[in-house]
Motif scaffolding. Sequence first.
Motif, PDB file in Angstrom:
ATOM      1  N   LYS A 482     -12.385  40.322  -7.278  1.00  0.00           N
ATOM      2  CA  LYS A 482     -13.230  41.101  -6.383  1.00  0.00           C
ATOM      3  C   LYS A 482     -13.045  40.613  -4.950  1.00  0.00           C
ATOM      4  O   LYS A 482     -12.926  39.415  -4.710  1.00  0.00           O
ATOM      5  CB  LYS A 482     -14.699  40.874  -6.756  1.00  0.00           C
ATOM      6  CG  LYS A 482     -15.295  41.947  -7.624  1.00  0.00           C
ATOM      7  CD  LYS A 482     -16.796  41.824  -7.581  1.00  0.00           C
ATOM      8  CE  LYS A 482     -17.428  42.388  -8.833  1.00  0.00           C
ATOM      9  NZ  LYS A 482     -18.905  42.316  -8.769  1.00  0.00           N
ATOM     10  N   ILE A 483     -13.037  41.529  -4.020  1.00  0.00           N
ATOM     11  CA  ILE A 483     -12.998  41.150  -2.611  1.00  0.00           C
ATOM     12  C   ILE A 483     -14.437  41.064  -2.133  1.00  0.00           C
ATOM     13  O   ILE A 483     -15.247  41.952  -2.396  1.00  0.00           O
ATOM     14  CB  ILE A 483     -12.230  42.211  -1.790  1.00  0.00           C
ATOM     15  CG1 ILE A 483     -10.802  42.329  -2.327  1.00  0.00           C
ATOM     16  CG2 ILE A 483     -12.225  41.846  -0.315  1.00  0.00           C
ATOM     17  CD1 ILE A 483     -10.020  43.469  -1.719  1.00  0.00           C
ATOM     18  N   ARG A 486     -18.982  44.495   0.897  1.00  0.00           N
ATOM     19  CA  ARG A 486     -18.998  45.835   0.330  1.00  0.00           C
ATOM     20  C   ARG A 486     -17.911  46.691   0.951  1.00  0.00           C
ATOM     21  O   ARG A 486     -17.379  46.392   2.007  1.00  0.00           O
ATOM     22  CB  ARG A 486     -20.377  46.464   0.543  1.00  0.00           C
ATOM     23  CG  ARG A 486     -21.475  45.685  -0.180  1.00  0.00           C
ATOM     24  CD  ARG A 486     -22.820  46.299   0.069  1.00  0.00           C
ATOM     25  NE  ARG A 486     -22.935  47.580  -0.615  1.00  0.00           N
ATOM     26  CZ  ARG A 486     -23.886  48.455  -0.320  1.00  0.00           C
ATOM     27  NH1 ARG A 486     -24.758  48.212   0.639  1.00  0.00           N
ATOM     28  NH2 ARG A 486     -23.949  49.581  -0.975  1.00  0.00           N
ATOM     29  N   SER A 487     -17.600  47.744   0.285  1.00  0.00           N
ATOM     30  CA  SER A 487     -16.558  48.655   0.758  1.00  0.00           C
ATOM     31  C   SER A 487     -17.053  49.430   1.963  1.00  0.00           C
ATOM     32  O   SER A 487     -18.230  49.738   2.081  1.00  0.00           O
ATOM     33  CB  SER A 487     -16.207  49.616  -0.372  1.00  0.00           C
ATOM     34  OG  SER A 487     -15.508  50.715   0.128  1.00  0.00           O
ATOM     35  N   HIS A 488     -16.149  49.749   2.879  1.00  0.00           N
ATOM     36  CA  HIS A 488     -16.512  50.678   3.966  1.00  0.00           C
ATOM     37  C   HIS A 488     -16.778  52.061   3.404  1.00  0.00           C
ATOM     38  O   HIS A 488     -17.439  52.872   4.004  1.00  0.00           O
ATOM     39  CB  HIS A 488     -15.426  50.809   5.039  1.00  0.00           C
ATOM     40  CG  HIS A 488     -14.229  49.956   4.806  1.00  0.00           C
ATOM     41  ND1 HIS A 488     -13.946  48.871   5.588  1.00  0.00           N
ATOM     42  CD2 HIS A 488     -13.287  50.003   3.844  1.00  0.00           C
ATOM     43  CE1 HIS A 488     -12.840  48.296   5.125  1.00  0.00           C
ATOM     44  NE2 HIS A 488     -12.426  48.957   4.078  1.00  0.00           N
ATOM     45  N   GLY A 489     -16.213  52.313   2.259  1.00  0.00           N
ATOM     46  CA  GLY A 489     -16.272  53.648   1.673  1.00  0.00           C
ATOM     47  C   GLY A 489     -17.676  54.079   1.287  1.00  0.00           C
ATOM     48  O   GLY A 489     -17.936  55.254   1.089  1.00  0.00           O
ATOM     49  N   GLU A 490     -18.582  53.105   1.143  1.00  0.00           N
ATOM     50  CA  GLU A 490     -19.901  53.471   0.614  1.00  0.00           C
ATOM     51  C   GLU A 490     -20.801  54.111   1.653  1.00  0.00           C
ATOM     52  O   GLU A 490     -20.820  53.694   2.796  1.00  0.00           O
ATOM     53  CB  GLU A 490     -20.579  52.216   0.087  1.00  0.00           C
ATOM     54  CG  GLU A 490     -19.978  51.774  -1.222  1.00  0.00           C
ATOM     55  CD  GLU A 490     -20.740  50.600  -1.787  1.00  0.00           C
ATOM     56  OE1 GLU A 490     -20.329  49.467  -1.556  1.00  0.00           O
ATOM     57  OE2 GLU A 490     -21.758  50.859  -2.442  1.00  0.00           O
TER      58      GLU A 490
END
Lengths: 490, 490
Positions: A482-483, A486-490
């Motif tokens: 896991k990186i 949180r994802s920017h995508g969220e």
Amino acid sequence: MTLSSAVSKVQLGKGKIMSKEYDVAIIGAGTAGLTAQEEVVQHTDNYVLIDDGPLGTTCARVGCMPSKALIAVADDFHKCTFFDEYGINGTQKLIPDYQKIMARVRSMADEFAHGVIQEMSGFMDKVIRKRARFLNPNTLDLGDETIRAKRIIIATGSTTVIPDSWLPFREFIIDTDQFFELETLPRTMAVFGLGVIGIELGQALHRLGVQVTAINRRKTAGGLTDPKLAEYAFDHFSKEMPIELGTAEILGRTDTGLQVGCGSKSWNVDRVLIATGRRPALKGLSLENLNLDLDADGIPVFDHQTLQVGNLPVFLAGDVTGRQSILHEAADEGTIAGYNACAGTMSRFKKRIPLKITFSSPDIAIAGLSHKALMEKGIDYVVGEASWEGLGRARMMLGKAAGRARIYAEPQQGRLLGAEIMAPAGEHMAHLLAWTMGADLTIKQILGMPFYHPVPEEALWDAFFQIAEQINEPVPMPMLEKIKGRSHGE
Amino acid sequence: MTLSSAVSKVQLGKGKIMSKEYDVAIIGAGTAGLTAQEEVVQHTDNYVLIDDGPLGTTCARVGCMPSKALIAVADDFHKCTFFDEYGINGTQKLIPDYQKIMARVRSMADEFAHGVIQEMSGFMDKVIRKRARFLNPNTLDLGDETIRAKRIIIATGSTTVIPDSWLPFREFIIDTDQFFELETLPRTMAVFGLGVIGIELGQALHRLGVQVTAINRRKTAGGLTDPKLAEYAFDHFSKEMPIELGTAEILGRTDTGLQVGCGSKSWNVDRVLIATGRRPALKGLSLENLNLDLDADGIPVFDHQTLQVGNLPVFLAGDVTGRQSILHEAADEGTIAGYNACAGTMSRFKKRIPLKITFSSPDIAIAGLSHKALMEKGIDYVVGEASWEGLGRARMMLGKAAGRARIYAEPQQGRLLGAEIMAPAGEHMAHLLAWTMGADLTIKQILGMPFYHPVPEEALWDAFFQIAEQINEPVPMPMLEKIKGRSHGE
């Protein structure tokens, strides 16, 4: 010890010429001697390389190279015996021509040896084709002359050994120095020993149609030390060819060869192949003149990191050190001995991760610590097991669906300590395992590496996964890291 | 986005039954769908797996597995054509039986696919054998019913594509979904494309005696992007089999097949094998109902680290993402999509080091960054080159003394960035290179790893050594690491 103090007074034999004093004398122009030369010449031009035997290295002449050439033929021919399963007809028409096969093997070996000799052409004026024996730590008797050297490297390699009691049968006994000189192959043969050479040549001869009976004292093959894997290997090879467990004996002569025995059984064979290993070639060096400490095997006590013998200006490099004959280690040792022989102070060098490969089929290999070494050192470990018996890719390739591995890891982070492996493409996976040990990866990192499909390496995954399950901090989603954030995508 | 807000209102089609609401719906029971299932079931039992096609995965049915089974036969048969050199007579008596060969390949593929289906038996009650299309991001129309799901994973894989203009010749065109269903092999065949599938199957067919002509638009093979290596590969394969450079055309029908052309040349062939790649299987999913952003290739824009499509409760996993079809990446993506589909927040995952292998002979592989990727990213690098043309071990094995590699490293410490390789045992060395990249070793550390003798890995040494010579701080005695401090021996 300083260079000047090392050059002690010379005792001259009667009638000998004291021709010259060198910075370095290297005894033996094999693999270790040649890498020593390569290193020495960086520091001094005043050196000499002494060898009275055939040039071209054990490896190229009678070792790794001709054996691999013979194995290539044997394995490919053997595979054809299953061609019916593939849907290829006519394999019963294939006939091996032993004379042609041996001629090709010999021709390749000659070419490789010739290549080595060619590479020596730049310094042939430094090569003395005589036998050397020590008069003292700085003086060598070469027969008709005596030379002095500030430092001397012993790189005399190894020789085959035949027990005295078998010398009366010598004409029917083949050692590995002689094997590749055979014009053709015997009809029947006993192979004594299932170490590296025994299983490599024994299996190759069997696959080429020679009636081979192999005899080994323990349930193992190719140097495996893990009891589970050793027994698996012994049983596997026993299914392919006749193998007896016990002590090999020569019982007497027959009309055409020898009667050999093991336990209550006996066989008549045309020839016996002695494959019980090679010994350091120390005889004739007059080491007694050096007043050395010897170990239990009669090898001078030396520093394994500097290769210096005691406190003398003398070094050991290559097979003469008495460890298993492994070319890349001999080459490293030559370099180290050459470096230290030219240096004012001794440097210690780190060894590569151990790697030993037997080119049987399946390959056998030990990477890192063997099971035996782990036991002797009392190191705590967990084991992961792999199998190639059911692996899809192995099953597609005729006769390849066999093999197992046992991989040892420390129980904290699952870093690999060692592995014993018998597998198709085992020579390659052994490199992968050894390099992974060298890189000191945790089991989590290992499980994050790519495993392509379908490849033999996939079977290693099972072993790694088992290790991950057993370590103190099990890896939850082992294959994917896991990186953080949180994802920017969220 | 939260789970509750994601569950929007459902528009029901006329006469449809709203049967159930699930936590997760997975569309596609291939590799990615199945690893998604494996992950999802850790979190919820309320899921469904939807697939109306043949079960068993593309890989097992018509991809990696049958192709490798055919290649194994072809390569072993091909090797026999050189047996005279070995000293084995009678190879001209070997006859491949195409029907038997294809029957074995099919039987293996069936068995592997059956194995996959067997593994599904534990959750067959969750499998719906229907076609799914989106009504909205939480609702799927399955024909006679409509279902809702909090999260939906699209894992529909890929399909072969035949240009519209060639559809009139469809009966003579074979795609990879059909190839392994052939009862026997055609006498003559044109292979369009020399990518992974084109060179794998084209070479295998040529080696089995099919008259193959391959046509490729660029001087490359197996996906190589480094101009030097690509040209080398193209030339190498061109020496083994007829390969034309240019655009493939179908000119018309003949009595028994097709006339195909390239430039000014033309040939009559029984069949054409289309090997120009697979495309994401997105058709029929009614993605237009999701109001998505699409990329230039028509693939929904998604986050490559979370696999989420836009801000929707929808995920892409596997070949449908449009990158090259690579099983282990599809499997990882299924796991990631399955994990995120069950999680409250999206997690980002690190990808494994890229690894792509073409099972031609020699193998072709790209590990880490390709030359093209390095160029596009404008990364500074040095190159080391390896060759297997003269390597002793490769020369012993018939037809194996070929191949080159170009290895790219950063110029500071010589850490590997990527490699393109065409080599015997290339599939294994590609793993070694990829793992070395994953372990982030410096060139000095790499040169300190064991290289056994004689193995194909030895050729890599040359490339590594060249890298060491070019980096900003050249490695002085690269293979051996000095241990700090003086020896006790002195």
